[in-house]
Every structure is written in structure tokens, then in C-alpha cells.
Design a protein around this motif. Structure first.
Motif, PDB file in Angstrom:
ATOM      1  N   LEU A  85       0.982  -1.383   0.122  1.00  0.00           N
ATOM      2  CA  LEU A  85       0.060   0.047  -0.035  1.00  0.00           C
ATOM      3  C   LEU A  85       0.915   1.210   0.207  1.00  0.00           C
ATOM      4  O   LEU A  85       1.755   1.235   1.027  1.00  0.00           O
ATOM      5  CB  LEU A  85      -0.777   0.199   1.173  1.00  0.00           C
ATOM      6  N   GLU A  86       0.823   1.972  -1.007  1.00  0.00           N
ATOM      7  CA  GLU A  86       1.826   3.134  -0.859  1.00  0.00           C
ATOM      8  C   GLU A  86       1.214   4.371  -1.419  1.00  0.00           C
ATOM      9  O   GLU A  86      -0.345   4.352  -1.713  1.00  0.00           O
ATOM     10  CB  GLU A  86       2.756   2.871  -2.096  1.00  0.00           C
ATOM     11  N   SER A  87       1.707   5.589  -0.816  1.00  0.00           N
ATOM     12  CA  SER A  87       1.105   6.905  -1.297  1.00  0.00           C
ATOM     13  C   SER A  87       2.447   7.710  -1.598  1.00  0.00           C
ATOM     14  O   SER A  87       3.319   7.429  -1.380  1.00  0.00           O
ATOM     15  CB  SER A  87       0.625   7.716  -0.024  1.00  0.00           C
ATOM     16  N   ALA A  88       2.138   8.616  -2.598  1.00  0.00           N
ATOM     17  CA  ALA A  88       2.993   9.477  -3.214  1.00  0.00           C
ATOM     18  C   ALA A  88       2.643  11.235  -3.172  1.00  0.00           C
ATOM     19  O   ALA A  88       1.390  11.192  -3.288  1.00  0.00           O
ATOM     20  CB  ALA A  88       3.601   9.171  -4.667  1.00  0.00           C
ATOM     21  N   THR A  89       3.374  11.803  -2.676  1.00  0.00           N
ATOM     22  CA  THR A  89       3.243  13.281  -3.001  1.00  0.00           C
ATOM     23  C   THR A  89       4.109  13.837  -4.025  1.00  0.00           C
ATOM     24  O   THR A  89       5.177  13.492  -4.371  1.00  0.00           O
ATOM     25  CB  THR A  89       3.585  14.092  -1.787  1.00  0.00           C
ATOM     26  N   PHE A  90       3.429  14.830  -4.787  1.00  0.00           N
ATOM     27  CA  PHE A  90       4.193  15.572  -5.988  1.00  0.00           C
ATOM     28  C   PHE A  90       4.001  17.189  -5.790  1.00  0.00           C
ATOM     29  O   PHE A  90       3.277  17.586  -5.063  1.00  0.00           O
ATOM     30  CB  PHE A  90       3.512  15.169  -7.180  1.00  0.00           C
ATOM     31  N   LYS A  91       5.154  17.666  -6.311  1.00  0.00           N
ATOM     32  CA  LYS A  91       5.269  19.167  -6.286  1.00  0.00           C
ATOM     33  C   LYS A  91       5.663  19.787  -7.622  1.00  0.00           C
ATOM     34  O   LYS A  91       6.505  18.946  -8.263  1.00  0.00           O
ATOM     35  CB  LYS A  91       6.416  19.676  -5.328  1.00  0.00           C
ATOM     36  N   LYS A  92       4.903  20.683  -8.176  1.00  0.00           N
ATOM     37  CA  LYS A  92       5.268  21.406  -9.372  1.00  0.00           C
ATOM     38  C   LYS A  92       6.464  22.221  -9.359  1.00  0.00           C
ATOM     39  O   LYS A  92       6.445  23.106  -8.568  1.00  0.00           O
ATOM     40  CB  LYS A  92       4.073  21.992  -9.971  1.00  0.00           C
ATOM     41  N   VAL A  93       7.495  21.869 -10.021  1.00  0.00           N
ATOM     42  CA  VAL A  93       8.519  22.602  -9.920  1.00  0.00           C
ATOM     43  C   VAL A  93       9.038  23.327 -11.316  1.00  0.00           C
ATOM     44  O   VAL A  93       9.130  22.326 -12.365  1.00  0.00           O
ATOM     45  CB  VAL A  93       9.754  21.694  -9.582  1.00  0.00           C
ATOM     46  N   ASN A  94       9.131  24.473 -11.421  1.00  0.00           N
ATOM     47  CA  ASN A  94       9.415  25.005 -13.006  1.00  0.00           C
ATOM     48  C   ASN A  94       8.316  24.309 -13.999  1.00  0.00           C
ATOM     49  O   ASN A  94       8.950  23.733 -15.084  1.00  0.00           O
ATOM     50  CB  ASN A  94      10.898  24.918 -13.419  1.00  0.00           C
ATOM     51  N   ASP A  95       7.218  24.279 -13.672  1.00  0.00           N
ATOM     52  CA  ASP A  95       6.060  23.750 -14.448  1.00  0.00           C
ATOM     53  C   ASP A  95       6.082  22.126 -14.801  1.00  0.00           C
ATOM     54  O   ASP A  95       5.498  21.853 -15.923  1.00  0.00           O
ATOM     55  CB  ASP A  95       5.790  24.435 -15.949  1.00  0.00           C
ATOM     56  N   GLN A  96       6.878  21.748 -13.934  1.00  0.00           N
ATOM     57  CA  GLN A  96       7.036  19.971 -14.359  1.00  0.00           C
ATOM     58  C   GLN A  96       6.520  19.373 -12.757  1.00  0.00           C
ATOM     59  O   GLN A  96       7.119  19.822 -11.854  1.00  0.00           O
ATOM     60  CB  GLN A  96       8.676  19.733 -14.525  1.00  0.00           C
ATOM     61  N   TRP A  97       5.924  18.567 -13.056  1.00  0.00           N
ATOM     62  CA  TRP A  97       5.614  17.586 -11.764  1.00  0.00           C
ATOM     63  C   TRP A  97       6.707  16.939 -11.246  1.00  0.00           C
ATOM     64  O   TRP A  97       7.397  16.244 -12.197  1.00  0.00           O
ATOM     65  CB  TRP A  97       4.192  16.778 -12.065  1.00  0.00           C
ATOM     66  N   LYS A  98       7.172  16.788 -10.239  1.00  0.00           N
ATOM     67  CA  LYS A  98       8.248  15.909  -9.580  1.00  0.00           C
ATOM     68  C   LYS A  98       7.586  15.307  -8.174  1.00  0.00           C
ATOM     69  O   LYS A  98       6.721  15.916  -7.497  1.00  0.00           O
ATOM     70  CB  LYS A  98       9.198  17.091  -9.016  1.00  0.00           C
ATOM     71  N   LEU A  99       8.318  14.061  -8.190  1.00  0.00           N
ATOM     72  CA  LEU A  99       7.789  13.074  -6.846  1.00  0.00           C
ATOM     73  C   LEU A  99       8.653  13.839  -5.939  1.00  0.00           C
ATOM     74  O   LEU A  99       9.953  14.032  -5.751  1.00  0.00           O
ATOM     75  CB  LEU A  99       8.216  11.782  -7.214  1.00  0.00           C
ATOM     76  N   LYS A 100       7.873  14.163  -4.665  1.00  0.00           N
ATOM     77  CA  LYS A 100       8.579  14.821  -3.505  1.00  0.00           C
ATOM     78  C   LYS A 100       8.722  13.526  -2.364  1.00  0.00           C
ATOM     79  O   LYS A 100       9.622  13.760  -1.662  1.00  0.00           O
ATOM     80  CB  LYS A 100       7.667  15.890  -3.085  1.00  0.00           C
ATOM     81  N   PHE A 101       7.609  12.536  -2.226  1.00  0.00           N
ATOM     82  CA  PHE A 101       7.975  11.894  -1.076  1.00  0.00           C
ATOM     83  C   PHE A 101       6.947  10.538  -1.484  1.00  0.00           C
ATOM     84  O   PHE A 101       5.913  10.594  -2.115  1.00  0.00           O
ATOM     85  CB  PHE A 101       6.898  12.587   0.302  1.00  0.00           C
ATOM     86  N   LEU A 102       7.390   9.260  -1.124  1.00  0.00           N
ATOM     87  CA  LEU A 102       6.822   8.311  -1.376  1.00  0.00           C
ATOM     88  C   LEU A 102       6.755   7.266  -0.206  1.00  0.00           C
ATOM     89  O   LEU A 102       7.938   7.373   0.584  1.00  0.00           O
ATOM     90  CB  LEU A 102       7.639   7.246  -2.471  1.00  0.00           C
ATOM     91  N   HIS A 103       5.819   6.842   0.153  1.00  0.00           N
ATOM     92  CA  HIS A 103       5.829   6.006   1.459  1.00  0.00           C
ATOM     93  C   HIS A 103       5.082   4.497   1.223  1.00  0.00           C
ATOM     94  O   HIS A 103       4.245   4.490   0.364  1.00  0.00           O
ATOM     95  CB  HIS A 103       4.559   6.809   2.512  1.00  0.00           C
ATOM     96  N   SER A 104       5.658   3.629   1.348  1.00  0.00           N
ATOM     97  CA  SER A 104       5.332   2.121   1.119  1.00  0.00           C
ATOM     98  C   SER A 104       5.641   1.109   2.134  1.00  0.00           C
ATOM     99  O   SER A 104       6.232   1.235   2.967  1.00  0.00           O
ATOM    100  CB  SER A 104       6.411   1.846   0.152  1.00  0.00           C
ATOM    101  N   THR A 105       4.302   0.641   2.396  1.00  0.00           N
ATOM    102  CA  THR A 105       4.279  -0.181   3.418  1.00  0.00           C
ATOM    103  C   THR A 105       3.798  -1.685   2.923  1.00  0.00           C
ATOM    104  O   THR A 105       2.675  -1.785   1.955  1.00  0.00           O
ATOM    105  CB  THR A 105       3.005  -0.087   4.492  1.00  0.00           C
ATOM    106  N   VAL A 106       4.466  -2.883   3.189  1.00  0.00           N
ATOM    107  CA  VAL A 106       4.057  -4.307   2.819  1.00  0.00           C
ATOM    108  C   VAL A 106       2.456  -4.570   3.215  1.00  0.00           C
ATOM    109  O   VAL A 106       2.310  -4.226   4.508  1.00  0.00           O
ATOM    110  CB  VAL A 106       5.071  -5.341   3.152  1.00  0.00           C
ATOM    111  N   ARG A 107       1.894  -4.922   2.453  1.00  0.00           N
ATOM    112  CA  ARG A 107       0.437  -5.456   2.582  1.00  0.00           C
ATOM    113  C   ARG A 107       0.726  -6.757   3.232  1.00  0.00           C
ATOM    114  O   ARG A 107       1.411  -7.753   2.876  1.00  0.00           O
ATOM    115  CB  ARG A 107      -0.600  -5.464   1.487  1.00  0.00           C
ATOM    116  N   LYS A 108      -0.267  -7.064   4.307  1.00  0.00           N
ATOM    117  CA  LYS A 108       0.219  -8.748   5.019  1.00  0.00           C
ATOM    118  C   LYS A 108      -1.148  -9.284   4.229  1.00  0.00           C
ATOM    119  O   LYS A 108      -2.104  -9.012   3.695  1.00  0.00           O
ATOM    120  CB  LYS A 108      -0.328  -8.348   6.331  1.00  0.00           C
TER     121      LYS A 108
END
Length: 143
Positions: free
Chosen positions: A120-143
Motif C-alpha cells: 500500500l503506497e502513497s506519493a506526494t508531488f510538487k510542481k517545480v518549474n512547470d514540471q511535476w516532481k515526486l517529493k515523497f513516497l511511502h510504502s508499506t508491505v500489505r499482509k
């Protein structure tokens, strides 16, 4: 008088539509998929191109950067990886966005050992110079 009101209304609609461009959620998905392709190929330049300078990945209690994914993991080059994403939500708010998704990974190690993992994952993005960039990724193994 009527034509002036119509002209003002048309200008208002054009201005509103041009200044409030609606972002396409597919753009965030594309950045995320390209990021995982960069992990697959161990392409540090591509990973850095797709992320903010302060990008970090939290995975089951470990903290990773692009450098640690590539440089500190030389044995990972021999692993063949494939990911499938099941996107649950994609939201954009101005210059920030986030995605929540399930990730199903399959791995072949040394052409023999096969393993599957679900996260199960979540990702945050930020627009930098009109380009979307990945800022943070969180990942947890599903049981």
C-alpha cells in the motif's frame, strides 16, 4: 448595450478558463510510473530528474534516497522487476498533488528465485518549474 455585456461575459469566460487550467491526474501517474522504470533500470539521472531535491522514500521503517536506491544497492542490478499499480485516488491542489495506490511487484533474482510482494503506497508531488516532481513516497508491505 447588450453587445457590451456579451463581450464582457465572453472575456470573463476566456480569462477564467486560461488562468485556471485544470491539471490532468494522468500526469502524476506518468511521473510515478517513470520513477519505477528508473528504479528498474537503476538510472540515477532519471530518478533525480523525476524527483525534487529533497525527495525521500519511506519503506517499512527504512529511509531511502535516489542515491541509496542505486549506489548503495549494487546487487539490485541483477534483479528483474515488474510493478502493477492499482490507483485508488489521485488529487491535485494547485502546485501539489498526491496519489494513493496498491503496488503489486514481481521479482526474479539470478534467473531463478521468484518473489511477489504487495504494498500500500502513497506519493506526494510538487510542481517545480512547470514540471511535476515526486517529493515523497511511502510504502508499506500489505499482509
Amino acid at each position: 448595450m447588450k453587445s457590451i455585456i456579451v463581450l464582457i461575459a465572453v472575456c470573463f469566460v476566456l480569462f477564467f478558463n486560461c488562468s485556471h487550467e485544470v491539471e490532468n491526474p494522468e500526469l502524476l501517474k506518468k511521473v510515478l510510473i517513470n520513477y519505477f522504470d528508473g528504479i528498474k533500470t537503476q538510472d540515477l539521472d532519471e530518478l533525480n530528474r523525476l524527483t525534487t531535491e529533497d525527495f525521500v522514500l519511506f519503506e517499512n521503517g527504512l529511509i531511502w534516497t535516489n542515491d541509496s536506491l542505486v549506489r548503495e544497492n549494487p546487487k539490485m542490478k541483477s534483479v528483474k522487476r515488474h510493478w502493477q499499480f492499482d490507483f485508488k485516488s489521485v488529487e491535485i491542489n494547485g502546485d501539489y498533488g498526491d496519489i494513493v495506490y496498491y503496488n503489486h511487484g514481481s521479482f526474479v533474482i539470478n534467473d531463478s528465485i521468484y518473489r511477489e510482494i504487495d504494498w500500500l503506497e502513497s506519493a506526494t508531488f510538487k510542481k517545480v518549474n512547470d514540471q511535476w516532481k515526486l517529493k515523497f513516497l511511502h510504502s508499506t508491505v500489505r499482509k
